[in-house]
Design a protein around this motif. Sequence first.
Motif, PDB file in Angstrom:
ATOM      1  N   TRP A 165     -80.794 -23.820  56.908  1.00 19.24           N
ATOM      2  CA  TRP A 165     -79.381 -23.800  56.257  1.00 19.24           C
ATOM      3  C   TRP A 165     -78.572 -25.060  56.414  1.00 19.24           C
ATOM      4  O   TRP A 165     -78.942 -25.804  57.637  1.00 19.24           O
ATOM      5  CB  TRP A 165     -78.634 -22.556  57.059  1.00 19.24           C
ATOM      6  CG  TRP A 165     -79.130 -21.149  56.537  1.00 19.24           C
ATOM      7  CD1 TRP A 165     -80.127 -20.562  57.281  1.00 19.24           C
ATOM      8  CD2 TRP A 165     -78.944 -20.262  55.535  1.00 19.24           C
ATOM      9  NE1 TRP A 165     -80.420 -19.290  56.723  1.00 19.24           N
ATOM     10  CE2 TRP A 165     -79.629 -19.036  55.908  1.00 19.24           C
ATOM     11  CE3 TRP A 165     -77.995 -20.455  54.374  1.00 19.24           C
ATOM     12  CZ2 TRP A 165     -79.841 -18.225  54.844  1.00 19.24           C
ATOM     13  CZ3 TRP A 165     -78.066 -19.364  53.724  1.00 19.24           C
ATOM     14  CH2 TRP A 165     -78.861 -18.278  53.730  1.00 19.24           C
ATOM     15  N   ILE A 166     -77.898 -25.425  55.616  1.00 18.59           N
ATOM     16  CA  ILE A 166     -77.064 -26.669  55.702  1.00 18.59           C
ATOM     17  C   ILE A 166     -75.675 -26.337  54.928  1.00 18.59           C
ATOM     18  O   ILE A 166     -75.670 -25.745  54.018  1.00 18.59           O
ATOM     19  CB  ILE A 166     -77.890 -27.956  55.079  1.00 18.59           C
ATOM     20  CG1 ILE A 166     -77.229 -29.135  55.536  1.00 18.59           C
ATOM     21  CG2 ILE A 166     -78.101 -27.960  53.450  1.00 18.59           C
ATOM     22  CD1 ILE A 166     -77.907 -30.564  55.647  1.00 18.59           C
ATOM     23  N   VAL A 217     -68.105 -22.073  57.132  1.00 19.17           N
ATOM     24  CA  VAL A 217     -68.252 -23.108  56.311  1.00 19.17           C
ATOM     25  C   VAL A 217     -69.197 -22.415  55.296  1.00 19.17           C
ATOM     26  O   VAL A 217     -69.765 -21.748  55.594  1.00 19.17           O
ATOM     27  CB  VAL A 217     -68.832 -24.365  56.836  1.00 19.17           C
ATOM     28  CG1 VAL A 217     -67.944 -25.433  57.394  1.00 19.17           C
ATOM     29  CG2 VAL A 217     -70.036 -24.311  57.363  1.00 19.17           C
ATOM     30  N   PRO A 218     -69.111 -22.874  53.873  1.00 20.99           N
ATOM     31  CA  PRO A 218     -69.985 -22.400  52.754  1.00 20.99           C
ATOM     32  C   PRO A 218     -71.537 -22.823  53.261  1.00 20.99           C
ATOM     33  O   PRO A 218     -71.629 -24.215  53.818  1.00 20.99           O
ATOM     34  CB  PRO A 218     -69.956 -23.053  51.643  1.00 20.99           C
ATOM     35  CG  PRO A 218     -68.387 -23.455  51.694  1.00 20.99           C
ATOM     36  CD  PRO A 218     -68.134 -23.729  53.025  1.00 20.99           C
ATOM     37  N   VAL A 277     -78.094 -26.724  60.171  1.00 22.22           N
ATOM     38  CA  VAL A 277     -79.187 -27.390  60.841  1.00 22.22           C
ATOM     39  C   VAL A 277     -78.352 -28.578  61.601  1.00 22.22           C
ATOM     40  O   VAL A 277     -78.887 -29.144  62.537  1.00 22.22           O
ATOM     41  CB  VAL A 277     -80.266 -27.979  60.123  1.00 22.22           C
ATOM     42  CG1 VAL A 277     -81.145 -26.873  59.854  1.00 22.22           C
ATOM     43  CG2 VAL A 277     -80.096 -28.778  59.068  1.00 22.22           C
ATOM     44  N   HIS A 278     -77.111 -29.280  61.038  1.00 19.32           N
ATOM     45  CA  HIS A 278     -76.379 -30.463  61.335  1.00 19.32           C
ATOM     46  C   HIS A 278     -75.458 -30.090  62.492  1.00 19.32           C
ATOM     47  O   HIS A 278     -75.499 -30.674  63.575  1.00 19.32           O
ATOM     48  CB  HIS A 278     -76.122 -31.181  60.285  1.00 19.32           C
ATOM     49  CG  HIS A 278     -75.518 -32.568  60.905  1.00 19.32           C
ATOM     50  ND1 HIS A 278     -76.496 -33.529  61.130  1.00 19.32           N
ATOM     51  CD2 HIS A 278     -74.383 -32.938  60.926  1.00 19.32           C
ATOM     52  CE1 HIS A 278     -75.485 -34.391  61.562  1.00 19.32           C
ATOM     53  NE2 HIS A 278     -74.485 -34.465  61.387  1.00 19.32           N
ATOM     54  N   CYS A 279     -74.594 -29.414  62.112  1.00 16.31           N
ATOM     55  CA  CYS A 279     -73.361 -29.009  62.931  1.00 16.31           C
ATOM     56  C   CYS A 279     -73.374 -27.523  63.782  1.00 16.31           C
ATOM     57  O   CYS A 279     -72.398 -27.368  64.232  1.00 16.31           O
ATOM     58  CB  CYS A 279     -72.121 -29.016  61.959  1.00 16.31           C
ATOM     59  SG  CYS A 279     -71.915 -27.750  60.710  1.00 16.31           S
ATOM     60  N   GLU A 280     -74.339 -26.771  63.208  1.00 21.72           N
ATOM     61  CA  GLU A 280     -74.396 -25.488  63.758  1.00 21.72           C
ATOM     62  C   GLU A 280     -73.157 -24.423  63.464  1.00 21.72           C
ATOM     63  O   GLU A 280     -73.307 -23.430  64.279  1.00 21.72           O
ATOM     64  CB  GLU A 280     -74.884 -25.416  65.223  1.00 21.72           C
ATOM     65  CG  GLU A 280     -76.100 -26.178  65.334  1.00 21.72           C
ATOM     66  CD  GLU A 280     -76.485 -26.263  66.931  1.00 21.72           C
ATOM     67  OE1 GLU A 280     -75.790 -25.868  67.702  1.00 21.72           O
ATOM     68  OE2 GLU A 280     -77.727 -26.782  67.154  1.00 21.72           O
ATOM     69  N   SER A 294     -84.152 -35.073  64.499  1.00 16.30           N
ATOM     70  CA  SER A 294     -84.292 -34.249  65.816  1.00 16.30           C
ATOM     71  C   SER A 294     -83.949 -32.707  65.372  1.00 16.30           C
ATOM     72  O   SER A 294     -84.154 -31.806  66.286  1.00 16.30           O
ATOM     73  CB  SER A 294     -83.207 -34.866  66.561  1.00 16.30           C
ATOM     74  OG  SER A 294     -81.871 -34.841  66.065  1.00 16.30           O
ATOM     75  N   LYS A 295     -83.556 -32.396  63.818  1.00 11.96           N
ATOM     76  CA  LYS A 295     -83.382 -31.052  63.886  1.00 11.96           C
ATOM     77  C   LYS A 295     -84.054 -30.254  62.769  1.00 11.96           C
ATOM     78  O   LYS A 295     -83.968 -29.346  62.892  1.00 11.96           O
ATOM     79  CB  LYS A 295     -81.577 -31.012  63.300  1.00 11.96           C
ATOM     80  CG  LYS A 295     -80.741 -31.697  64.626  1.00 11.96           C
ATOM     81  CD  LYS A 295     -79.215 -31.734  63.699  1.00 11.96           C
ATOM     82  CE  LYS A 295     -78.655 -32.503  64.905  1.00 11.96           C
ATOM     83  NZ  LYS A 295     -77.339 -31.981  65.078  1.00 11.96           N
TER      84      LYS A 295
END
Length: 67
Positions: free
Chosen positions: A31-32, A18-19, A9-12, A49-50
Amino acid sequence: MEDEDARCVHCERGSAQVPLLALRFQGMELWICSEHMPILIHKPGQLMSKIPGAQRLTAVEIPDRET
C-alpha cells in the motif's frame, strides 16, 4: 493483508489518516498513500529499504516544458 492493517510503505499511516492505493510487486501486496505515490513513480530508490527489489525500479522522467 486486511484493510485495517493496510499502511503506506513509506510513512506507515493507515487509511484512517490518508487515502491508500494498493499495488502488487513481486507477489507482494503493498500500500502507498496518495502523498507518497510520486516517490514510487519518480524516486523509487527512496523505497529500497522498504520494498525488497525496489532498486530495480526505473524512475519516470518528466521532460521540461516550455511555458
